[in-house]
Enzyme design. Sequence first.
Site: not given
Length: 885
Positions: A180, A464
């Site tokens: 990197e 219900s």
Amino acid sequence: MANFRARLPKRGTVFRIFSIGFLVIVLVLTLLAIYVYRASVGHFQLRKLSLPTRIYADYVPLQAGLTMDGEELIDKLDRLGYRETEKPSQPGEYAGGGRAIEVYTRAFEHPTGAYAAQHVRLAIENSAVGSVEPVSGGGATPALEPELLTSILSDQLENRRPVRLDQVPQHLKDAVIVTEDVRYWRHPGVDPMGIFRALIRNLRSGDVEEGGSTLTQQLVKNYYLTSERTMRRKIVEAFMALALDAKYSKEEILEAYLNDIYLGRNRSISIIGVGEASRFYFGKPVAEINVAEAALLAGIIRSPNNYSPFENAEVAMRRRNTVLDLMLRHEKIDKPVHEKARSSSLPEEPFRRRSGLTSIPYYFDRVLQEMRTDYGIEDVKGQGLQIYTAIDLASQEAATSSVRTTLANLEKGSSRLRRKDQPLQGAIIHVDIPTGEVRALVGGRDYEQSQFNRAISSRRLVGSLFKPFIYLTAFEPSLSNQNITPATLVSDTRFVLKRRFASDWSPGNYNDRYYGTVTVRQALEQSLNSASVRVGLASGIDAVLKTARTLGISAEMDNNPAVLLGAVGIPPIEMAEAYSTIARMGGRMPLRSVRFVTNDRGRLLATGDEVRAVQVFPQRAAYLVNHLMEGVVDRGTAASLRRLGFRKTAAGKTGTTNDRRDSWFIGYTPKTLAVTWIGFDDNRPTGLSGSDAAVPMWARYMNAVTAGEPDRDFPVPPGISFVQVDVSSGGLATEYCPQQVVLNESFKAGTSPWILCPLHAPVPPPMPMTDMFGDPIALDTAFGTMTDPLDPPGAELGGGVFRPDTAGIPPPTPPPPPPPVTTQPLPPPPPSTNTSAPPPSTNTSPPEEPEEPEEDDAPDDAFSSRERGEGARSADEGSSGQAGP
């Protein structure tokens, strides 16, 4: 002719202008540098000192009765980083599998105390731990340490294991730097040579093969900036990188970078830092990884999703070998090490990756909700809290699988359910009834596609599911002013409710099918709207709403007859709390997913004391409703559960809303309650009833999570008696009653019937033919009327109103011999007096086991004005209701 020459400024003026301009530029740059320096250094210091909040699955005591089979236990050990060996010799090792597992547990600290490392042998029997024997030592109950689920330092869920730089092996630091930022130790935070080299390489390849950012610049971007690619951002990034490099040492910056780099995803949670990545990819601490593994981690940094060994093995292998070549070129490793590392294989996909726990963030939503409401902590990010939860990862996995499998099967069977714009959604909530703990919670089929949590945030009509609140109220005389029992007869015939201040309203049964006179048990088991509304109106809507709130419903509910059929939006989590109160025989215990919370110093913020249920409703009334809902599972609208393989004792209720927009089922054993819901987010009809969709999903889930749970009956509170009753008539069973209609019915002591079944007795005893209002007990007309319950007391109630008191007024002379149990008469239904009605039958009850019953429970404009009578159209949220399973 005059010549004109342009007047030029004097030299002194030009010098002053340039000088002032230069000073202004220098001042602006200085101020900008100071601002960037203060902002970056201050933020960096704060980020260094802040600690992530960590969320754990709580510790697991290894004791007999633990519902965990061998595969689940090995999965747990794998996620905790235990190593499999032939013979465990130190903490963190295990051996065996299947029916015998040997574990050497680790020592750990917990809010409840310190747990020592122990070497034990476990025997697995019937999907549970049968016995635990110490191999060496002994003493306290052995336990597995809490499992880290995620950490929160920013707005995203993250898994982090911060490490010190001296804990990171040198070959990993070398691999990261040569890959990197090869000039990391020499540049001042920005590397002009690196930028120029990357530019040349990218121009040659015609693609972006290399970036010019240093490690410091990458750290700055992660900390402060967005991923936008603009010149402005790059300039600010460079300023910040220079400021950080001037303030901190290279070692400090490298340590921060290694702890903050993104390295992939575990389920729906980001993996941050090499400490967590090492555990995830290799199952070991970062200090133990070898050169090949270090090269793989360094190679992943550029694009974790593309270079993951679990997603693209061949690409990951090439990338790892490229890093190894770079390490050899820069003399970080020698040739033998290089060759050995290149020949090594990639890590195998960890067992935990196959667990399918992508739904865990839904559970975390509930955790964060409790942190706000119970602990007053609005933002847990970066506070260093330790949150120990009640989640059961095996149950969470089963819930995730059940939702996805059920929805996929439904879509496969119906083209109307396959929608690309808004896919069919589902939710599951699992509650441990004795403790009130939420063990699993799934709020949708895919968290990555939709973060909306339907389990805790949606307000869907419940249909219900509301009916048990009606019967619970009816069974408590102090609320309903009635003496209703499960054997009370109620008229299930159509009627119009005449209302003084609103349009007339008529609740309708599913498919316009009515059963005449039925018992209360049949009305709930078969989810009959007309009969249930009669019971609710007689008990009082206010009383029913009070019951719902007492059980745990906090959503706003209007005093409207339609609410009796579930025309109210309630979050599933509130329905789970209300039903768990019923399952606890009226003992309310707020649901909780958080067990303990400690701060960054280890101080306990929650006491962790045992939470006890508060009795908010009489036990006997709650038991009667529980017993009725057992019938829903055994004979009623959820009877398909038995065909789907669920055999344990259970109670529950189905629910389907207007036009079949929502499919619900809430069912529970004495220990485990589960809520299941299916529907579309835009409220479009699915065409699915509760028994069609929610019941199969519940069965699939509960068959998995209760496999090791023993089958137990619901506890019977004091003051409950049982009597053999003919469920079709409500009378005492006789030898002539068919066995399929005889039930050992429950009653509050002193309220059971004493009249023999009039349908099957050889000589029916004389009985009063009218109720307490002087009306016929059963009026099997096609249409009846009632008056508005808001009318003054004494207003006429006509048209087949049920007899509200099983006891009623006893006849002057009770028939000999004396009743064996109590002295409460139960009148038989008289023959129909309406010649236009269908011919009466000897048994007006619904069929015991209807074939694939369906339901449509919420209010619905199912009847035309002709069917309702003139002016019968209701103005209340769609007016009438249709019901069924």
